[in-house]
Scaffold this active site. Structure first.
Site, PDB file in Angstrom:
ATOM      1  CB  THR A   1       3.600  -1.961  12.751  1.00  0.00           C
ATOM      2  OG1 THR A   1       3.565  -0.362  12.739  1.00  0.00           O
ATOM      3  CG2 THR A   1       2.369  -2.512  11.683  1.00  0.00           C
TER       4      THR A   1
ATOM      5  CD  GLU B   1      -9.402   4.038   8.233  1.00  0.00           C
ATOM      6  OE1 GLU B   1      -8.978   3.752   9.508  1.00  0.00           O
ATOM      7  OE2 GLU B   1      -8.810   3.259   7.358  1.00  0.00           O
TER       8      GLU B   1
ATOM      9  CB  SER C   1      -0.957  -0.089   0.983  1.00  0.00           C
ATOM     10  OG  SER C   1      -1.802   0.991   1.077  1.00  0.00           O
TER      11      SER C   1
ATOM     12  NE  ARG D   1       1.021   4.204  14.627  1.00  0.00           N
ATOM     13  CZ  ARG D   1       2.052   4.220  13.994  1.00  0.00           C
ATOM     14  NH1 ARG D   1       2.411   5.560  14.079  1.00  0.00           N
ATOM     15  NH2 ARG D   1       2.940   3.324  13.404  1.00  0.00           N
TER      16      ARG D   1
ATOM     17  N   PRO E   1      -1.656   2.093  21.080  1.00  0.00           N
ATOM     18  CG  PRO E   1      -2.360  -0.072  21.653  1.00  0.00           C
ATOM     19  CD  PRO E   1      -2.861   1.225  21.978  1.00  0.00           C
ATOM     20  CB  SER E   2       2.544   1.297  16.898  1.00  0.00           C
ATOM     21  OG  SER E   2       2.701   0.828  15.672  1.00  0.00           O
TER      22      SER E   2
ATOM     23  CG  ASP F   1      -2.714  -0.285  -2.312  1.00  0.00           C
ATOM     24  OD1 ASP F   1      -2.849   0.829  -1.646  1.00  0.00           O
ATOM     25  OD2 ASP F   1      -3.359  -1.344  -1.422  1.00  0.00           O
TER      26      ASP F   1
END
Length: 610
Positions: free
Chosen positions: A564, A420, A79, A569, A561-562, A324
């Site tokens: 990855t 979003e 992406s 964040r 929490p992230s 993408d």
């Protein structure tokens, strides 16, 4: 456009020992503790992925069999990530994201430590499927897997692993080559035609994808001639410039340009001239360009295309895709050269207000169809207030991630709009909407074509074909937004003036263990550590008191929490940019102190609160 390559697997799958050897040939990377399936699939640096791709090729075949032979998809893409990353998104037979229960099976298979344990999981799933769909030959039901890939240099090699593994299971593999993510999802949805609403023509291939959207779009524009209000192409919207992020979208938009040329020759009015910049090879994928960069940094994209392509180009009507082509944001520079962004929040407001206006032309009381917008905690507070107070629509807040907002739109509304802030979104139409259209058609039959209710019916009938019903689609959403602007006689500046965004700030703080942070279901509040939310609320209250405004949305801040990395964040917004910066700075320091921050303490964005 090239026709897909169809590979037919053997009716007799390879012996288990050979399947195990295929898995052993691509062992799990020793540097990776485990694969995780994020909000949009697996995504890692490309060298870490061969192990998961072989196993997911096997898994995708099993998923098709588990649905009694319905066709599924594998999209190879990372992406908006940089070129060195890659990943995989799995599409279920309805064209949407992989079912949550089967997502767990995918993660278990990807993380099996060796072929022996992987084969145990494969055998367990196989026995389950055979019990559910017993075959006369004792084998598995028909298996069909669609495969697509983006333009990354390592995507062809990874695609071959998926194809080889799925064929080893005896599946038929339809390899579409280089396509956008939404196109792959479209192919899967349309391949399972029995799942399509009758109002949407079945078009299973790439040419059909373009035609169904282009012709629906053109037909929507033509309704502007009937109502005597809109249907105007302003001078500064005659050329639409598309930043392709140096990815697949730049290649695919060329086909729309050719179709538009044919439609123009046939006398269709209102079609803009499409000019694409940032093709693959003209610059680094997603680097200082594309939807992610433009939306997060609120800056115009770098233009990598040769100067001769850019000559005479206006920056008054621009859009940016991601790598993408499943995200889109709009932007423009005004007469003073100032940059203006219209992100997913602005798209949600525009689209939902248009749909509700058309519905009310047929159903003034607004009782027949339940409409609404799904947002995440990242949605700007001004957009939420505008939706509730001006559009007068329902708003639901879902957990961040397309699979969560998509599910919420399906669950809560008959017509569910979700975008979003990053520009990923679509409009989902449920059974009650299609019933409403059928009833309105019967009621209005024989009425004049320029009757306002009849015009609304024509417009609403076209939307499910124009709007990708499986996933967010930059090309589809671009055409939808352009059509609405044309029908209203607006340019981007008019749209931008609907409301003013609250200034915001995003940041992240590295921590030793992100699992110490927990949030409520929609991530608007922290539930652990216990002291964190109380401290955040105090900071928000202090900011509200300092700004001392009785009108408009209040300052707010949330942390999550992230998905990855070991980081947290932060999102903050207030009535001034300094206020948002200050609130974000306070939140970062609270996380550092209460959640095990690592490294040097975070530096504040500003030194004064206001």
């Amino acid at each position: 456009m090239t026709a897909p390559t169809i590979h037919h697997g053997s009716s007799i799958p390879i012996p288990p020992a050979q399947l195990a050897s295929l898995i052993d040939a691509h062992p799990k990377p020793p540097t990776l503790s485990s694969y995780s399936y994020g909000t949009a699939g697996f995504r890692y640096p490309a060298p870490l992925l061969p192990c998961a791709f072989v196993r997911m090729g096997i898994f995708s075949a099993l998923r098709s069999a588990s649905l009694g032979g319905e066709e599924v998809g594998v999209m190879i893409t990372a992406s908006h990530n940089p070129e060195e990353d890659n990943g995989m998104k799995l599409a279920d037979s309805n064209g949407g994201m992989l079912d949550a229960a089967w997502e767990e099976h995918a993660v278990s298979l990807a993380n099996a430590p060796n072929s022996k344990e992987a084969m145990v999981l494969i055998s367990t799933l196989t026995r389950y499927i055979k019990g559910k769909y017993p075959q006369k030959n004792g084998g598995l039901p028909k298996m069909v897997v669609h495969v697509g890939r983006d333009t990354r240099s390592h995507s062809p090699g990874l695609a071959k692993l998926v194809v080889r593994a799925a064929l080893a299971m005896g599946a038929t593999v339809i390899d579409h080559g280089e396509v956008s993510t939404p196109m792959l999802h479209h192919f899967v949805m349309h391949a399972n035609g029995h799942l399509l609403p009758g109002i949407i023509p079945q078009r299973c291939n790439e040419s059909g994808y373009y035609e169904i959207m282009a012709f629906s779009y053109a037909a929507l524009l033509r309704t502007g001639k009937l109502d005597g209000v809109g249907g105007k192409r302003l001078a500064n919207t005659k050329e639409l410039v598309i930043d392709g992020a140096c990815g697949i979208g730049a290649l695919k938009i060329d086909t729309f340009r050719k179709i538009f040329g044919k439609l123009n020759a046939e006398g269709c009015v209102g079609l803009p001239m499409l000019r694409t910049v940032n093709f693959p090879g003209e610059g680094p994928l997603n680097e200082i360009c594309g939807a992610e960069y433009v939306q997060k940094l609120q800056l115009p994209p770098n233009l990598y295309s040769p100067k001769d392509k850019l000559m005479g180009m206006s920056k008054g009507y621009m859009t940016s895709f991601d790598g993408d082509a499943d995200r889109v944001v709009f932007h423009f520079e005004d007469v003073n050269g100032k940059f203006h962004l219209l992100d997913g929040d602005k798209i949600a407001v525009l689209v939902s207000s248009f749909i509700q206006e058309e519905l009310r032309c047929i159903d003034p009381d607004g009782q027949a169809v339940k409409c609404g917008v799904v947002q995440t905690a990242y949605a700007n507070g001004s957009s939420t207030l505008y939706l509730k107070n001006v559009v007068k629509t329902n708003v639901v807040v879902a957990k961040t991630g397309v699979k969560f907002v998509h599910a919420a739109a399906h669950h809560h509304f008959d017509v569910g709009v979700y975008f979003e802030a990053n520009g990923h979104g679509t409009v989902l139409f449920g059974p009650k909407f299609y019933d409403f259209i059928a009833q309105a058609d019967a009621k209005l039959r024989g009425t004049p074509r320029n009757n306002r209710a009849n015009i609304a019916l024509r417009r609403l009938r076209l939307l499910p074909a124009l709007v990708n019903q499986s996933v967010g689609d930059a090309m589809s959403d671009m055409l939808l937004v352009d059509a609405i602007l044309y029908l209203r006689g607006w340019d981007l500046n008019t749209w931008a003036q609907l409301y003013s965004d609250m200034p915001s700030k995003q940041a992240k703080v590295k921590v030793a263990d992100r699992t110490v942070i927990a949030t409520n279901d929609n991530e608007t509040a922290a539930t652990a550590p216990e002291a964190l939310q109380k401290a955040l609320q105090s900071a928000m209250d202090a900011m509200a008191a300092a700004e001392n405004r009785s009108d408009g949305p209040k300052p707010r801040c949330f942390v999550r929490p992230s998905g990855t990395e070991d980081a947290v964040r932060v999102y903050a917004e207030a009535n001034t940019q300094n206020g948002a910066d200050s609130l974000a700075s306070e939140a970062m320091m609270l996380i550092y102190k209460l959640c095990g921050g690592v490294g040097s303490p975070p530096q504040p964005f500003i030194t004064n609160r206001l």
